[in-house]
Structure formats: C-alpha cells, structure tokens
Design an enzyme around this catalytic site. Structure first.
Site, mmCIF file in Angstrom:
data_model
loop_
_atom_site.group_PDB
_atom_site.id
_atom_site.type_symbol
_atom_site.label_atom_id
_atom_site.label_comp_id
_atom_site.label_asym_id
_atom_site.label_seq_id
_atom_site.Cartn_x
_atom_site.Cartn_y
_atom_site.Cartn_z
ATOM 1 N N HIS A 1 -20.994 -32.734 -27.228
ATOM 2 C CA HIS A 1 -20.010 -33.824 -27.231
ATOM 3 C C HIS A 1 -19.745 -34.350 -28.642
ATOM 4 O O HIS A 1 -19.493 -35.539 -28.829
ATOM 5 C CB HIS A 1 -20.452 -34.973 -26.314
ATOM 6 N N ASN B 1 -18.460 -36.192 -16.860
ATOM 7 C CA ASN B 1 -17.532 -35.178 -17.352
ATOM 8 C C ASN B 1 -16.241 -35.234 -16.550
ATOM 9 O O ASN B 1 -16.110 -36.024 -15.620
ATOM 10 C CB ASN B 1 -18.144 -33.776 -17.241
#
EC number: 1.11.1.6
Length: 492
Positions: free
Chosen positions: A65, A138
């Site tokens: 990320h 997500n």
C-alpha cells in the site's frame, strides 16, 4: 513565555527565513566560502543543517500500500443498529464522526502508475469519542490467503523479482499454485473490476470478519461493505494503458480535483451479520477470508454514509505518516478468530513502529481526538507535553481510574494446540459461481487475461496444468477453454 504556544505548527510562523532552531538566516542562496571561489567552510551550519534535513526527508516506504491518496470528511449514521452494537459512534441516526480515508494500490511502489491491475486499499480512520476505529480493507471482499502465516511469502511472490526487480507472472503463478484458496481473489483481480477507473468509483470492503457486540453482550459476526453512490466504473486493459501513459497519478488527481470542485465522493456503509450459533449451517467457514457471504441469505443492512468533503493539507503529514491498524477498535466492535485478522492485529502496528517510530500515534493524523491517558512515555520522537509526577498505576495520589466496563461476550477457548488447515475449505464453489454469473463477453476477457499470464515462458507445464485443474474444478467449461488455448491436455 509559554514555549508550547509558538511550537512550529506552520512553515510561515516567521516573516523571514530561520534555521530549525529559530535563528535568522540572512542568506539562503550562497554557501560560506573562503573568498569568492574558495572551499566551503564546515562552520556553515545552515548549509549543513539544510543538507542533513534533505538527506533524511524520505521515510521507509510501506511494504504494501505504498502508493496512496487521502482525503478527509465525515461518517453519518442513517439507520439504527443499536440492537447489534453498543459502539458510541453508531448510537443513532444523525450522529456524525470525523474520518480520514486512504485509498491505495497494494503491491507497487510509491509513485507507480495507478492504472496497474492490482487490488486497491480502502482504509477508514474514524475519530470517535471512545478512541479511533480503523476499518482497514480493500476494494475486493475476499483475499488471496486465509492464514497470516502465508502473508510474507505471498507479498514476496507478488513483489518484483529480487534479482531483476521486475514483477513476473511465473513467480506469482508458482506461489499461488500451492494455494487453491486464492482462486476466488483471482476471479476478482483478473475480472473487469481489476483496474478501477479511479478511487471514487470503486467499492470497499472490510474483508475480515469482525464481531459486533450490543449492550446486552450479544455478539454477531459482521462483514463491512462500502458502496459508492456514483456507481462502479473500471478501465479496460486498453484504457488503462492510455490513461496511465498520460498521467500516472490520475486517480489521486481525480480525487483531489473532485473534492476541490465540491463534487464530494460518497459511499454508503452496509453490514452483513451472522449469529455465531448458525455458522455450521453454511458450506464454508465464516471466518475464512477467501469467502463471501451470500447476500440472499445474509442481506446487506444499511448503516450510514461516508462523505469526503476536504482535501488533506499536507501529503506527507496526512498520507505518508497516516498509520492504520486493524487492532484499533472501540467498545461494541471486536475481533473474530479470523486467522488473517489475528495476524494483521500485530503486523500492522509493528510495521508502523518501523516506519514512523514507537510514538507514531502521537502524530496529529494518528492521534485520537478524544481525551486519552496512559503511562506510555518517552522513546524516540515523543513530543507530548507531560508534567505529571505519577507515571505508574495504581496510585492513591493520582485520580485516574479504570474506565467503566463495557459489554463483552464470553468466549470459551478449548482444544489442542495445533497447526492445521480449516475444516471447510471449499475452494472452488464460489469462484465458479462468480464466473458463471458473467455474460459471455466478460468471461472471454477473463479467459484472455489468464491465458496471457499462463503463457509467460517461465511458467512451467506443471504450473499450467495445476491452474487448469483448479479452474476446471471451479467451472469445467472454463478449464476446457484454458486448456485448449494453452494446448494443454486437461486432467479432469
């Protein structure tokens, strides 16, 4: 004078340039030298400080990320779910809670194109009156693996080759050929949903199974889902190449420009709840993160809306230094025994301590907005002003006390200590159902993408055969199509 009143909260506190210690700088253009063309003198402290600061501007990149964009706003409850949870920020319709949200790509580096086929992160930090709640999810409702023991190896496989620093399909397909539970995630990743058009037009999911606990102590398993009010839009492979070639930060720009123009992105929050007493009625384990819960049996229940109406003030402070952790929950919300969630509870906080230091929760973007008190003190970069003399507990000289006990649910743990797989794996049913739900054109695009991945020269015949076998168990016609195009005899 109170030194804390003039702490350096802004770069513009002074009308003229200064050193970090506040001394005035009368020349920020030239180094101190011997004569006009002589060597630079070591006593030019301003130059040394300037270079030393520059050399240390970058902090360790997130291991996953790394590429992301953040925005601020609020969450407002629209539906009463107090029968499910005692969480204060969900206490009734109309209650608003400030939030900050970070969207991200998962695998690729900071600065990489936002048009790559990759899951997207959707992390929300709620600044509640009872502490921060981080819902770290997500854009897909499932994950690659169900046990956190596999997570480091999974990331290594998805990351670039350590020798060439090139992401290669043969490494990915080799690793996941040992993990058939990944099929469901690949049915999302290689689908049309694999490249969102931008962050505003994608869904979000808590992914893991949590627990909601009401005032009576009754617990329910829960899944969280974010649905964008502006709909879902994705890029085709050809569009991704065109958009990414024109602007590798297109999704960040779209988010920033939309908010600046007053076109505030919104999502509705829904939950699915399951009574733990009913979990054996399903042909899957509800704590298995590779599975979705059927909406026809466990329908989506509306909770509230998320509105992003303010851009961040500083990218480094509020995007790079923001730290999320699934361990941050509030009374009324708790962890389940989801194996992946249990490992994330440790791993995320440990990663933030590595990136930002042990006092990362003192950074303004991470600090709670409610009153807080404990005896954690000192350590690198501790800048909290404290003047108490009692830094232990309990004490008859300090009035601080335990908080009132909030509702919890009794959980009985029993059994042998063992490392084992879950009982109901059922790896192929849901990805097969998902594939069959698509129209023929969408199926064809999925097949084409997977054939392309399996056609990489270093993907061995054995690995191709395993994947064809897996997809055949999900859907026989899908396996046959892959086998035909790859010229591999299927082993049904």
């Amino acid at each position: 004078m109170d030194p804390y009143r003039v702490r350096p909260s802004s770069a513009h506190d002074s009308p003229f340039f200064t050193t970090n210690s506040g001394a005035p700088v009368w020349n920020n253009n030239s180094s101190l030298t011997v004569g006009t063309r002589g060597p630079i003198l070591l006593e030019d402290y301003h130059l040394l400080e300037k270079l030393a600061n520059f050399d240390r501007e970058r902090i360790p990149e997130r291991v996953v990320h790394a590429r992301g964009a953040s925005a601020k706003g609020f969450f407002e409850v629209t539906h009463d779910i107090t029968q499910l949870t005692s969480a204060d920020f969900l206490r009734g319709p109309g209650v608003q809670t400030p939030v900050i949200v970070r969207f991200s790509t998962v695998i690729h580096e900071r600065g990489s194109p936002e048009t790559l086929r990759d899951p997207r992160g959707f992390a929300v930090k709620f600044y509640t009156r009872e502490g921060n709640f981080d819902l770290v999810g997500n854009n897909f409702p499932v994950f690659f693996v169900r046990d956190g023991m596999k997570f480091p190896d999974m990331v290594h496989a998805l990351k670039p080759n350590p020798k060439s620093h090139i992401q290669e399909n043969w490494r990915i397909l080799d690793f996941f050929s040992h993990h058939p539970e990944s099929l469901h995630m690949f049915s999302f990743l290689f689908d049309d949903l694999g490249i969102p058009q931008d962050y505003r037009h994608m869904e979000g999911a808590g992914v893991n199974t949590y627990m909601l606990i009401n005032k009576a102590g009754k617990a329910h398993y829960v899944k969280f889902h974010w649905k964008p009010t502006c709909g879902i839009k994705c890029l085709s492979d050809e569009e991704a190449i065109r958009v990414g070639g024109a602007n590798h930060s297109h999704a960040t720009k779209d988010l920033y420009d939309s908010i600046a123009a007053g076109n505030y992105p919104q999502w509705n929050l829904f939950v699915q709840v399951m009574d733990p007493a009913h979990e054996d009625k399903f042909d899957f384990d509800p704590l298995d993160v590779t599975k979705i819960w059927p909406e026809d049996i466990l329908p989506l229940q509306p909770v509230g809306r998320l509105v992003l109406n303010k851009n961040i003030d500083n990218f480094f402070n509020e995007n790079e230094q923001i730290a999320f952790c699934p361990a941050l929950v509030v009374p009324g919300i708790h962890y389940s025994d989801d194996k992946l969630l249990q490992t994330r509870i440790f791993s995320y906080a440990d990663s933030q301590r590595h990136r930002l230091g042990p006092n990362y929760l003192q950074l303004p973007v991470n600090a709670p907005k409610c009153a807080h008190h404990n005896n954690h003190h000192d350590g690198f970069m501790n800048f909290m002003h404290r003047d108490e003399e009692v830094n232990y507990f309990p004490s008859r000289l300090d009035p601080v006390r335990h908080a009132e006990k909030y509702p919890t649910t009794p959980i009985v743990c029993s059994g042998n200590r063992e490392k084992c797989f879950i009982g109901k794996e059922n790896n192929f049913k849901q990805p097969g159902e998902r594939y069959r739900s698509w129209d023929s054109d969408r199926q064809e695009r999925f097949v084409k993408r997977f054939v392309e991945a399996l056609s990489e020269p270093r993907v061995t015949h054995e690995i191709r055969s395993i994947w064809i076998s897996y997809w055949s168990q999900a859907d026989k016609s899908l396996g046959q199509k892959l086998a035909t195009r790859l010229n591999v005899r299927p082993n049904f």
